[in-house]
Scaffold this motif. Structure first.
Motif, PDB file in Angstrom:
ATOM      1  N   HIS A 254       0.812  -1.212   0.000  1.00  0.00           N
ATOM      2  CA  HIS A 254       0.000   0.000   0.000  1.00  0.00           C
ATOM      3  C   HIS A 254       0.848   1.265   0.000  1.00  0.00           C
ATOM      4  N   PHE A 255       2.142   1.140   0.403  1.00  0.00           N
ATOM      5  CA  PHE A 255       3.001   2.331   0.391  1.00  0.00           C
ATOM      6  C   PHE A 255       3.235   2.826  -1.046  1.00  0.00           C
ATOM      7  N   SER A 256       2.926   1.977  -2.032  1.00  0.00           N
ATOM      8  CA  SER A 256       3.109   2.399  -3.425  1.00  0.00           C
ATOM      9  C   SER A 256       1.811   2.895  -4.055  1.00  0.00           C
ATOM     10  N   THR A 257       0.820   3.178  -3.238  1.00  0.00           N
ATOM     11  CA  THR A 257      -0.442   3.684  -3.796  1.00  0.00           C
ATOM     12  C   THR A 257      -0.576   5.176  -3.513  1.00  0.00           C
ATOM     13  N   GLU A 258      -1.660   5.742  -4.042  1.00  0.00           N
ATOM     14  CA  GLU A 258      -1.855   7.187  -3.877  1.00  0.00           C
ATOM     15  C   GLU A 258      -2.104   7.593  -2.423  1.00  0.00           C
ATOM     16  N   LEU A 259      -2.322   6.600  -1.537  1.00  0.00           N
ATOM     17  CA  LEU A 259      -2.509   6.940  -0.120  1.00  0.00           C
ATOM     18  C   LEU A 259      -1.224   7.517   0.471  1.00  0.00           C
ATOM     19  N   PHE A 260      -0.123   7.302  -0.242  1.00  0.00           N
ATOM     20  CA  PHE A 260       1.163   7.834   0.228  1.00  0.00           C
ATOM     21  C   PHE A 260       1.823   8.718  -0.831  1.00  0.00           C
ATOM     22  N   GLN A 261       0.978   9.356  -1.657  1.00  0.00           N
ATOM     23  CA  GLN A 261       1.503  10.261  -2.686  1.00  0.00           C
ATOM     24  C   GLN A 261       0.983  11.666  -2.460  1.00  0.00           C
ATOM     25  N   GLN A 262       1.832  12.653  -2.746  1.00  0.00           N
ATOM     26  CA  GLN A 262       1.388  14.040  -2.613  1.00  0.00           C
ATOM     27  C   GLN A 262       0.168  14.244  -3.492  1.00  0.00           C
ATOM     28  N   LYS A 263      -0.854  14.887  -2.930  1.00  0.00           N
ATOM     29  CA  LYS A 263      -2.150  14.894  -3.601  1.00  0.00           C
ATOM     30  C   LYS A 263      -2.089  15.474  -5.024  1.00  0.00           C
ATOM     31  N   ASP A 264      -1.484  16.630  -5.192  1.00  0.00           N
ATOM     32  CA  ASP A 264      -1.547  17.247  -6.521  1.00  0.00           C
ATOM     33  C   ASP A 264      -0.481  16.737  -7.472  1.00  0.00           C
ATOM     34  N   THR A 265       0.733  16.539  -6.972  1.00  0.00           N
ATOM     35  CA  THR A 265       1.826  16.186  -7.890  1.00  0.00           C
ATOM     36  C   THR A 265       1.963  14.677  -8.089  1.00  0.00           C
ATOM     37  N   GLU A 266       1.329  13.890  -7.213  1.00  0.00           N
ATOM     38  CA  GLU A 266       1.460  12.427  -7.234  1.00  0.00           C
ATOM     39  C   GLU A 266       2.875  11.939  -6.971  1.00  0.00           C
ATOM     40  N   LYS A 267       3.689  12.808  -6.402  1.00  0.00           N
ATOM     41  CA  LYS A 267       5.039  12.363  -6.018  1.00  0.00           C
ATOM     42  C   LYS A 267       4.924  11.555  -4.736  1.00  0.00           C
ATOM     43  N   PHE A 268       5.754  10.514  -4.602  1.00  0.00           N
ATOM     44  CA  PHE A 268       5.715   9.757  -3.357  1.00  0.00           C
ATOM     45  C   PHE A 268       6.199  10.626  -2.202  1.00  0.00           C
ATOM     46  N   LEU A 269       5.566  10.425  -1.055  1.00  0.00           N
ATOM     47  CA  LEU A 269       5.815  11.340   0.063  1.00  0.00           C
ATOM     48  C   LEU A 269       7.277  11.370   0.498  1.00  0.00           C
ATOM     49  N   MET A 270       7.969  10.235   0.399  1.00  0.00           N
ATOM     50  CA  MET A 270       9.375  10.273   0.818  1.00  0.00           C
ATOM     51  C   MET A 270      10.184  11.153  -0.134  1.00  0.00           C
ATOM     52  N   GLU A 271       9.808  11.116  -1.411  1.00  0.00           N
ATOM     53  CA  GLU A 271      10.520  11.984  -2.370  1.00  0.00           C
ATOM     54  C   GLU A 271      10.293  13.441  -2.006  1.00  0.00           C
ATOM     55  N   VAL A 272       9.029  13.755  -1.678  1.00  0.00           N
ATOM     56  CA  VAL A 272       8.695  15.125  -1.302  1.00  0.00           C
ATOM     57  C   VAL A 272       9.552  15.530  -0.097  1.00  0.00           C
ATOM     58  N   LEU A 273       9.647  14.610   0.844  1.00  0.00           N
ATOM     59  CA  LEU A 273      10.395  14.900   2.066  1.00  0.00           C
ATOM     60  C   LEU A 273      11.883  15.092   1.755  1.00  0.00           C
ATOM     61  N   TYR A 274      12.437  14.163   0.967  1.00  0.00           N
ATOM     62  CA  TYR A 274      13.863  14.277   0.644  1.00  0.00           C
ATOM     63  C   TYR A 274      14.156  15.596  -0.056  1.00  0.00           C
ATOM     64  N   GLU A 275      13.263  15.976  -0.953  1.00  0.00           N
ATOM     65  CA  GLU A 275      13.462  17.250  -1.669  1.00  0.00           C
ATOM     66  C   GLU A 275      13.514  18.403  -0.680  1.00  0.00           C
ATOM     67  N   GLN A 276      12.519  18.391   0.228  1.00  0.00           N
ATOM     68  CA  GLN A 276      12.454  19.512   1.172  1.00  0.00           C
ATOM     69  C   GLN A 276      13.609  19.509   2.161  1.00  0.00           C
ATOM     70  N   MET A 277      14.162  18.344   2.396  1.00  0.00           N
ATOM     71  CA  MET A 277      15.262  18.235   3.358  1.00  0.00           C
ATOM     72  C   MET A 277      16.616  18.412   2.669  1.00  0.00           C
TER      73      MET A 277
END
Ligand code: SER
Length: 615
Positions: A254-277
């Motif tokens: 389930h970690f590979s589904t949209e439940l763990f993707q940024q809503k608008d960009t569909e980027k996986f949340l860890m990617e979003v986090l790594y980018e911001q960090m």
């Protein structure tokens, strides 16, 4: 198929095709139930109705319940386990039984979700000294083309297994109460789709993922341990939304589904986090996966617990302790994969966006979620600092004595008292040319785990949603108290929380000032008068509007009001009228007398009363 569509399809299927009524998700924090910390299944909020109390929406219900389970917290990080999850459930309260339940489950999976029937297998209860083998359920599956494994040909698909109590029995949730055999439905999510049984069935191969459980509550477990047949036979089903979403999207997890993707960009949340960090993605290796999953799972859970309609913040007791533990575990895994700045709020904000349409309480409580996470993160980082200092002291002492082994006891003290993660102790030990008595640490750890498990079991053994006479009495007394407080203090008094054990009631209500002695006496007097009057307790099913117009008090949950045509309202003579699911005693005279034992502050603008009856 997206989770959003799955939720809709499930509700529509049962409401439109099979005449169920949709009920809203209850809070993650059970009310009036001191025996469990969290709602762990859809059945928790429904226990009184499974025991025979009439439900205002009738005998066929369907819902999506927010759930939280911490018993398999150590499994989180694999492909299928979650702490927080959503459970899709349909319910028969003494209405339909095995046949309809099984036929509809199969119809939903194969016709609505279009899952390949050849990749489904099922299990039924094998029978034991207490209850018979569930041949009834098996026959229904056979009518749908399933074949008992012992009769299966080599290439047989759609197999049916019989397993024992551990696998195919549910409940009672406490020591006594409704329970019964269940039938579980599995889907093969492995690669060898031509030959899914190559490595065996669900007992042998975990690529068979359990997706839906149908419980047939046909027994009542009595205190002496024997199982008697229940008059009201219920169906309780639970389907894991996350697991099914992953399967429908052909994903391993389930970690590979949209439940763990940024809503608008569909980027996986860890990617979003790594980018911001500012962390370089190229450095992310597979070995990080487990930590990433733990971070995502735990922070989603914490977002839901703090953001719940009865949200709880980190603390050292009960639910608050679980929030703290989940948050700290996420932060520690963050550190492990190289995140050294505060990061929890970033993921919480993303989860709020992903879920706010379905759980508006998250948006409503956004500020609280973010503030509490930030506070806890700061506190934990300080803890880590203290732990490092303590470690340095240990290291110096050892060196002074020409020793190089940190005892298990000391390593455990760092872990337990300083909240210092063992992995970090290990890393520091290595840097300082020291070793750790890992066996000793493990022994100390296991001992501690056993003690806390015993504690948890004791908490649980009080019986889920304890429907004992004492609790029922105190529940009625709570209604009397609520109304008496309004009479004495004013109509600003509203229920903010209620918790009842067999010994006492605890009622939180909106009120800023401390109550005076006179006010407390007056409230007691009013309640005792109602007890003396021997008022009958009755209930009616009426519409939300009628209830409001008649002046009923209680929690009009927004979604509940939208969904329910009729709600249940309890009246105590003409003294009190309150929306409530029950159960209650029949007459106030059963209470004998009422006494307030404590009046104190609960939180800003909320006072708390503890009271007893019949003493
Ligand atoms: N109570 C059952 C479970 O949690 C079915 O809902 O699996």
């Amino acid at each position: 198929m997206l989770a959003k569509i799955l939720r809709q399809k499930f509700i529509n299927f049962f409401v439109q095709k099979h005449n169920h009524k949709e009920i809203p998700s209850s809070s993650l924090i059970p009310e009036n139930d001191p025996t469990v910390l969290f709602t762990t299944a859809g059945m928790h909020p429904l226990v009184p109705y499974l025991m025979g109390e009439k439900h205002p929406q009738g005998t066929r219900l369907v819902d999506i319940q927010k759930c939280l389970r911490t018993d398999d917290i150590d499994e989180v990080g694999d492909a299928t386990h979650c702490t927080f999850f959503e459970m899709l459930g349909n319910w028969s309260l003494g209405d339909y039984f095995k046949k309809s339940a099984i036929l509809w489950s199969y119809e939903f999976l194969t016709e609505e979700l279009k899952l390949n029937p050849d990749l489904l297998c099922v299990s039924c209860f094998a029978g034991d000294e207490n209850a018979k083998k569930d041949e009834q359920a098996a026959e229904i599956w056979e009518s749908l083309g399933f074949v008992k494994n012992e009769k299966a040909e080599k290439n047989q698909k759609k197999r049916l297994y019989f397993y024992g109590k551990k696998e195919n029995w549910w409940g009672p949730a406490g020591q006594t109460g409704p329970c019964g055999p269940d039938t579980e439905i599995f889907y093969y999510n492995g690669v060898n789709k031509q030959n899914p049984y190559e490595k065996g069935g669900p007992a042998e191969n975990n690529q068979w993922v359990e997706i839906w459980n149908n419980v047939f509550m046909e027994y009542n477990k009595k205190e002496d341990g024997h199982f008697e047949e229940l008059k009201q036979k219920n169906v309780d089903t639970g389907m894991g939304l996350e697991r099914v979403t992953a399967i429908l999207q052909n994903k391993k997890t389930h970690f590979s589904t949209e439940l763990f993707q940024q809503k608008d960009t569909e980027k996986f949340l860890m990617e979003v986090l790594y980018e911001q960090m500012g962390i370089n993605k190229a450095e992310i290796t597979d070995s990080r996966t487990k930590s990433e999953r733990i971070i995502l799972d735990h922070l989603r859970a914490v977002t839901f617990i703090i953001g719940d309609q009865r949200g709880v913040i980190p603390s050292n007791t009960d639910q608050g302790y679980v929030v703290r533990k989940l948050l700290r575990r996420a932060i520690r895994h963050g550190k492990k994969i190289g995140i050294n700045k505060s990061f929890c709020h970033i993921l919480a904000q993303e989860f709020i966006k992903i879920y706010e349409d379905i759980y508006p309480e998250l948006k409503k409580n956004e500020q609280k979620i973010l503030t509490e996470m930030e506070k806890e993160e700061k506190k934990f980082l300080q803890t880590l600092e203290h732990g490092e200092k303590e470690f340095a002291k240990i290291a110096t002492t050892l060196k002074e004595h020409n020793q190089n082994i940190i005892s298990g006891r000391l390593a455990f003290r760092l872990y337990d008292t300083y909240g210092f993660p063992f992995e970090i102790t290990k890393e520091l030990a290595k840097e300082n040319d020291l070793e750790i008595d890992e066996k000793g640490f493990k022994e100390a750890f296991d001992k501690h785990k056993e003690l806390s498990k015993q504690g948890a079991e004791q908490k649980f053994s009080g019986g889920l949603a304890d429907n004992s006479k004492e609790v029922t009495k105190l529940h009625t007394a709570t209604h009397l108290l609520h109304q008496a407080l309004r009479s004495v203090l004013g109509n600003h008094v509203e229920q903010k929380g209620s918790n009842i054990t067999a010994e006492r009631l605890r009622f939180d209500f909106s009120q800023t000032e401390k109550m005076t002695e006179e006010q407390i006496k007056e409230v007691e007097k009013i309640v005792n008068e109602q007890i003396q009057k021997s008022l009958p307790i009755t209930f009616e099913m009426i519409s939300v509007d009628t209830a409001k117009k008649a002046g009923a008090i209680g929690l009009f949950e927004d979604k509940y009001a939208q969904l329910g045509n009729k709600i249940k309202v309890y009246k105590i003579g003409d003294f009190s009228m309150e929306i409530c699911g029950g159960p209650h005693i029949a007459n106030t005279n059963e209470l004998k007398n009422f006494k307030i034992i404590k009046e104190e502050s609960s939180s800003a603008g909320v006072r708390r009363i503890k009271a007893v009856v019949g003493k």
